[in-house]
Design a protein around this motif. Structure first.
Motif, PDB file in Angstrom:
ATOM      1  N   ARG A   3      42.605  75.757  63.840  1.00 24.03           N
ATOM      2  CA  ARG A   3      43.706  75.070  63.066  1.00 24.03           C
ATOM      3  C   ARG A   3      43.303  73.542  62.404  1.00 24.03           C
ATOM      4  O   ARG A   3      44.040  73.107  61.671  1.00 24.03           O
ATOM      5  CB  ARG A   3      45.063  75.018  63.704  1.00 24.03           C
ATOM      6  N   ASN A   4      42.210  73.218  63.126  1.00 27.10           N
ATOM      7  CA  ASN A   4      41.619  71.836  62.761  1.00 27.10           C
ATOM      8  C   ASN A   4      40.851  71.909  61.407  1.00 27.10           C
ATOM      9  O   ASN A   4      40.035  72.744  61.484  1.00 27.10           O
ATOM     10  CB  ASN A   4      41.024  71.219  63.903  1.00 27.10           C
ATOM     11  N   ARG A   5      41.159  70.997  60.498  1.00 22.48           N
ATOM     12  CA  ARG A   5      40.400  71.178  59.180  1.00 22.48           C
ATOM     13  C   ARG A   5      39.049  70.867  59.507  1.00 22.48           C
ATOM     14  O   ARG A   5      38.116  71.350  58.551  1.00 22.48           O
ATOM     15  CB  ARG A   5      41.362  70.010  58.496  1.00 22.48           C
ATOM     16  N   GLU A   6      38.693  70.007  60.421  1.00 24.80           N
ATOM     17  CA  GLU A   6      37.187  69.309  60.543  1.00 24.80           C
ATOM     18  C   GLU A   6      36.312  70.430  61.089  1.00 24.80           C
ATOM     19  O   GLU A   6      35.063  70.881  60.834  1.00 24.80           O
ATOM     20  CB  GLU A   6      37.021  68.176  61.359  1.00 24.80           C
ATOM     21  N   ILE A   7      37.035  71.513  62.075  1.00 22.50           N
ATOM     22  CA  ILE A   7      36.386  72.719  62.457  1.00 22.50           C
ATOM     23  C   ILE A   7      36.112  73.706  61.326  1.00 22.50           C
ATOM     24  O   ILE A   7      34.967  74.199  61.292  1.00 22.50           O
ATOM     25  CB  ILE A   7      36.909  73.212  63.714  1.00 22.50           C
ATOM     26  N   ARG A   8      37.101  73.929  60.874  1.00 22.48           N
ATOM     27  CA  ARG A   8      36.857  74.928  59.499  1.00 22.48           C
ATOM     28  C   ARG A   8      35.720  74.475  58.506  1.00 22.48           C
ATOM     29  O   ARG A   8      35.155  75.197  58.148  1.00 22.48           O
ATOM     30  CB  ARG A   8      38.255  75.146  58.682  1.00 22.48           C
ATOM     31  N   LEU A   9      35.752  73.147  58.079  1.00 19.95           N
ATOM     32  CA  LEU A   9      34.704  72.529  57.264  1.00 19.95           C
ATOM     33  C   LEU A   9      33.335  72.513  58.021  1.00 19.95           C
ATOM     34  O   LEU A   9      32.227  73.043  57.532  1.00 19.95           O
ATOM     35  CB  LEU A   9      35.050  71.178  57.255  1.00 19.95           C
ATOM     36  N   LEU A  10      33.393  72.374  59.179  1.00 21.36           N
ATOM     37  CA  LEU A  10      31.947  72.558  60.240  1.00 21.36           C
ATOM     38  C   LEU A  10      31.496  73.919  59.986  1.00 21.36           C
ATOM     39  O   LEU A  10      30.210  74.126  59.672  1.00 21.36           O
ATOM     40  CB  LEU A  10      32.036  71.944  61.433  1.00 21.36           C
ATOM     41  N   LEU A  11      32.389  75.088  60.347  1.00 22.79           N
ATOM     42  CA  LEU A  11      32.063  76.472  60.131  1.00 22.79           C
ATOM     43  C   LEU A  11      31.342  76.727  58.661  1.00 22.79           C
ATOM     44  O   LEU A  11      30.480  77.499  58.471  1.00 22.79           O
ATOM     45  CB  LEU A  11      33.185  77.169  60.480  1.00 22.79           C
ATOM     46  N   ALA A  12      32.149  76.286  57.764  1.00 19.85           N
ATOM     47  CA  ALA A  12      31.749  76.430  56.319  1.00 19.85           C
ATOM     48  C   ALA A  12      30.509  75.807  56.236  1.00 19.85           C
ATOM     49  O   ALA A  12      29.524  76.550  55.379  1.00 19.85           O
ATOM     50  CB  ALA A  12      32.811  75.938  55.347  1.00 19.85           C
ATOM     51  N   VAL A  13      30.119  74.744  56.584  1.00 18.67           N
ATOM     52  CA  VAL A  13      28.853  74.076  56.379  1.00 18.67           C
ATOM     53  C   VAL A  13      27.765  75.135  57.054  1.00 18.67           C
ATOM     54  O   VAL A  13      26.685  75.192  56.344  1.00 18.67           O
ATOM     55  CB  VAL A  13      29.012  72.555  56.835  1.00 18.67           C
ATOM     56  N   LEU A  14      27.908  75.125  58.255  1.00 19.72           N
ATOM     57  CA  LEU A  14      26.862  76.152  58.989  1.00 19.72           C
ATOM     58  C   LEU A  14      26.668  77.494  58.437  1.00 19.72           C
ATOM     59  O   LEU A  14      25.352  77.933  58.489  1.00 19.72           O
ATOM     60  CB  LEU A  14      27.455  76.287  60.505  1.00 19.72           C
ATOM     61  N   LEU A  15      27.672  78.126  58.198  1.00 23.56           N
ATOM     62  CA  LEU A  15      27.452  79.233  57.467  1.00 23.56           C
ATOM     63  C   LEU A  15      26.659  79.069  55.933  1.00 23.56           C
ATOM     64  O   LEU A  15      25.894  80.184  55.810  1.00 23.56           O
ATOM     65  CB  LEU A  15      29.039  80.146  57.205  1.00 23.56           C
ATOM     66  N   THR A  16      27.098  78.100  55.267  1.00 25.60           N
ATOM     67  CA  THR A  16      26.291  78.070  53.971  1.00 25.60           C
ATOM     68  C   THR A  16      24.917  77.821  54.380  1.00 25.60           C
ATOM     69  O   THR A  16      23.964  78.208  53.409  1.00 25.60           O
ATOM     70  CB  THR A  16      27.172  76.706  53.418  1.00 25.60           C
ATOM     71  N   ILE A  17      24.698  76.938  55.139  1.00 27.83           N
ATOM     72  CA  ILE A  17      23.190  76.611  55.499  1.00 27.83           C
ATOM     73  C   ILE A  17      22.627  77.830  56.063  1.00 27.83           C
ATOM     74  O   ILE A  17      21.270  77.949  55.748  1.00 27.83           O
ATOM     75  CB  ILE A  17      23.182  75.480  56.436  1.00 27.83           C
ATOM     76  N   SER A  18      23.255  78.400  56.869  1.00 28.84           N
ATOM     77  CA  SER A  18      22.546  79.717  57.497  1.00 28.84           C
ATOM     78  C   SER A  18      22.396  80.816  56.454  1.00 28.84           C
ATOM     79  O   SER A  18      21.088  81.457  56.454  1.00 28.84           O
ATOM     80  CB  SER A  18      23.202  80.515  58.473  1.00 28.84           C
ATOM     81  N   ALA A  19      23.182  80.984  55.462  1.00 27.67           N
ATOM     82  CA  ALA A  19      22.995  81.868  54.295  1.00 27.67           C
ATOM     83  C   ALA A  19      22.009  81.573  53.490  1.00 27.67           C
ATOM     84  O   ALA A  19      21.101  82.310  52.949  1.00 27.67           O
ATOM     85  CB  ALA A  19      24.248  82.068  53.372  1.00 27.67           C
ATOM     86  N   LEU A  20      21.770  80.217  52.993  1.00 28.41           N
ATOM     87  CA  LEU A  20      20.859  79.543  52.121  1.00 28.41           C
ATOM     88  C   LEU A  20      19.427  79.823  52.922  1.00 28.41           C
ATOM     89  O   LEU A  20      18.492  80.159  52.186  1.00 28.41           O
ATOM     90  CB  LEU A  20      21.183  78.085  51.923  1.00 28.41           C
ATOM     91  N   GLY A  21      19.209  79.466  54.003  1.00 26.74           N
ATOM     92  CA  GLY A  21      17.984  79.639  54.871  1.00 26.74           C
ATOM     93  C   GLY A  21      17.610  81.101  54.772  1.00 26.74           C
ATOM     94  O   GLY A  21      16.327  81.268  54.650  1.00 26.74           O
ATOM     95  N   THR A  22      18.765  82.021  55.094  1.00 25.13           N
ATOM     96  CA  THR A  22      18.196  83.476  54.979  1.00 25.13           C
ATOM     97  C   THR A  22      17.572  83.958  53.892  1.00 25.13           C
ATOM     98  O   THR A  22      16.679  84.511  53.739  1.00 25.13           O
ATOM     99  CB  THR A  22      19.304  84.051  55.724  1.00 25.13           C
ATOM    100  N   ILE A  23      18.414  83.394  52.625  1.00 23.55           N
ATOM    101  CA  ILE A  23      18.106  83.912  51.225  1.00 23.55           C
ATOM    102  C   ILE A  23      16.528  83.405  50.843  1.00 23.55           C
ATOM    103  O   ILE A  23      15.942  83.876  50.353  1.00 23.55           O
ATOM    104  CB  ILE A  23      19.214  83.508  50.287  1.00 23.55           C
ATOM    105  N   LEU A  24      16.384  81.823  51.297  1.00 21.13           N
ATOM    106  CA  LEU A  24      15.416  81.373  50.896  1.00 21.13           C
ATOM    107  C   LEU A  24      14.103  82.055  51.537  1.00 21.13           C
ATOM    108  O   LEU A  24      12.881  82.247  50.844  1.00 21.13           O
ATOM    109  CB  LEU A  24      15.406  80.088  51.006  1.00 21.13           C
ATOM    110  N   SER A  25      14.301  82.167  52.745  1.00 22.38           N
ATOM    111  CA  SER A  25      13.217  82.853  53.540  1.00 22.38           C
ATOM    112  C   SER A  25      13.020  84.287  53.005  1.00 22.38           C
ATOM    113  O   SER A  25      11.673  84.536  52.746  1.00 22.38           O
ATOM    114  CB  SER A  25      13.628  82.981  54.929  1.00 22.38           C
ATOM    115  N   ALA A  26      13.956  85.075  52.776  1.00 20.91           N
ATOM    116  CA  ALA A  26      13.656  86.442  52.054  1.00 20.91           C
ATOM    117  C   ALA A  26      12.772  86.374  50.818  1.00 20.91           C
ATOM    118  O   ALA A  26      12.010  87.092  50.580  1.00 20.91           O
ATOM    119  CB  ALA A  26      14.983  87.129  51.913  1.00 20.91           C
ATOM    120  N   ILE A  27      13.436  85.283  50.138  1.00 24.22           N
ATOM    121  CA  ILE A  27      12.743  85.057  48.548  1.00 24.22           C
ATOM    122  C   ILE A  27      10.985  84.687  48.550  1.00 24.22           C
ATOM    123  O   ILE A  27      10.144  85.343  48.200  1.00 24.22           O
ATOM    124  CB  ILE A  27      13.481  84.481  47.628  1.00 24.22           C
ATOM    125  N   PHE A  28      11.010  83.546  49.409  1.00 28.68           N
ATOM    126  CA  PHE A  28       9.746  82.903  49.438  1.00 28.68           C
ATOM    127  C   PHE A  28       8.954  83.406  50.570  1.00 28.68           C
ATOM    128  O   PHE A  28       7.521  83.005  50.561  1.00 28.68           O
ATOM    129  CB  PHE A  28       9.869  81.518  49.508  1.00 28.68           C
TER     130      PHE A  28
END
Length: 334
Positions: A3-28
């Motif tokens: 329910r804390n906004r900063e936790i939701r923001l942290l999860l969104a950032v972590l998932l975004t970084i994980s997704a970007l890392g996975t996609i870039l690793s798959a491409i390059f």
């Protein structure tokens, strides 16, 4: 936690970084490396969320402790004797809790003193008020002769003076107990103090043909409040005068040394019994030799005034051999 906004923001950032890392690793690089990056990212994200959850759980516990404290439970000890910001916060909460507990105890004590003071005033005023009501009813009688009317009026005046003294004395004691009186710390010659304290008692002593002997060091001084200390000595001297018969003697001796300034007041009166001696400074206590008009407040006030000025007072007495009061004003309280 979510329910804390900063936790939701942290999860969104972590998932975004994980997704970007996975996609870039798959491409390059390769699919295998992409899965590896995804696993590491998820593991790190889970670790970060776990530690964040632990911190929020500790904060939630502290919030519960604060609610208990606000409800009046000051016995909680939230300290964990560890290092870190949370442990420091727990220690600070504990210190504040102890402070609130002490303040609460003081407030309870003050309420008790106030209740006792009101009870004492009510008790002490009841007798003169009853007497005055009876005399007032008698004064309504139109057939009352002038001699009796004058007698009742004199008695009413006496009772009013008694009530005025009682209320004034009790209010002074209450102020001393509450610590609202600020005693001065002037350098006062003892000879000046004794001269001022003895003056209002010279006439009663003369009527009783009592002798007064004063001896001491003319240079002796003490640090204190002249007016309040005079009142304390007047109460002690008055007690001595009242318990010393006709032709008796009062002796006042004083001196100053490296530790304290001492004043010794001695009478040749009836003395105080052994069973009464430990209680004579207790307010409203009346010993077996106390007069009918005694209230038991004068010595209690004297004790409070003297002890509030870094002083002490001792008493020694034997029935039939007189009483000796020894007052000490210490130069420095260790």
């Amino acid at each position: 936690m979510l329910r804390n906004r900063e936790i939701r923001l942290l999860l969104a950032v972590l998932l975004t970084i994980s997704a970007l890392g996975t996609i870039l690793s798959a491409i390059f690089v390769s699919t295998t490396s992409a899965w590896f990056v995804l696993g590491i990212s998820l593991l790190l994200s889970a670790t970060a969320i776990t530690f964040t959850w632990w911190r929020y759980r500790e904060i939630e516990r502290l919030s519960g402790f604060l609610q208990q404290i606000s409800s009046g439970d000051f016995q909680l000890d939230v300290r964990d004797n560890r290092e870190g910001e949370l442990s420091l916060l727990k220690t600070q909460i504990y210190k504040v809790t102890k402070m609130l507990s002490e303040h609460g105890a003081l407030l309870t004590e003050d309420r008790g003193k106030l209740t006792n003071a009101i009870s004492d005033i009510s008790h002490q005023l009841k007798t003169p008020l009853t007497s005055m009501m009876v005399m007032a009813d008698l004064l309504r009688d139109s057939d009352l002769n002038d001699a009796k009317r004058s007698e009742f009026i004199r008695n009413l005046h006496t009772q009013l003076e008694r009530m005025d003294w009682l209320v004034s004395s009790l209010l002074k004691l209450s102020k001393i107990d509450a610590g609202t009186i600020h005693f001065k710390r002037d350098r006062i010659p003892v000879s000046k103090l004794i001269e001022k304290a003895v003056e209002p008692l010279l006439i009663p002593m003369d009527i009783n043909m009592q002798d007064l002997e004063i001896e001491g060091d003319p240079e002796a001084e003490f640090n204190g409040d002249l007016n309040w200390t005079t009142e304390a000595l007047i109460n002690i001297l008055k007690n001595c005068v009242e318990h010393t018969g006709e032709g008796g003697t009062l002796t006042i001796r004083y001196n100053e040394n490296a530790l304290y300034t001492g004043i010794q007041i001695e009478d040749s009166g009836s003395g105080i019994s052994k069973k009464d001696l430990p209680y004579i400074f207790k307010r409203f206590y009346k010993g077996e030799n106390a007069g009918d008009d005694s209230v038991g407040i004068g010595l209690a006030m004297a004790y409070s005034i003297i002890t509030s000025q870094s002083g002490d007072i001792e008493v020694a007495s034997n029935p039939g051999e007189g009483t000796r009061f020894h007052i000490k004003f210490y130069k420095q309280v260790v």
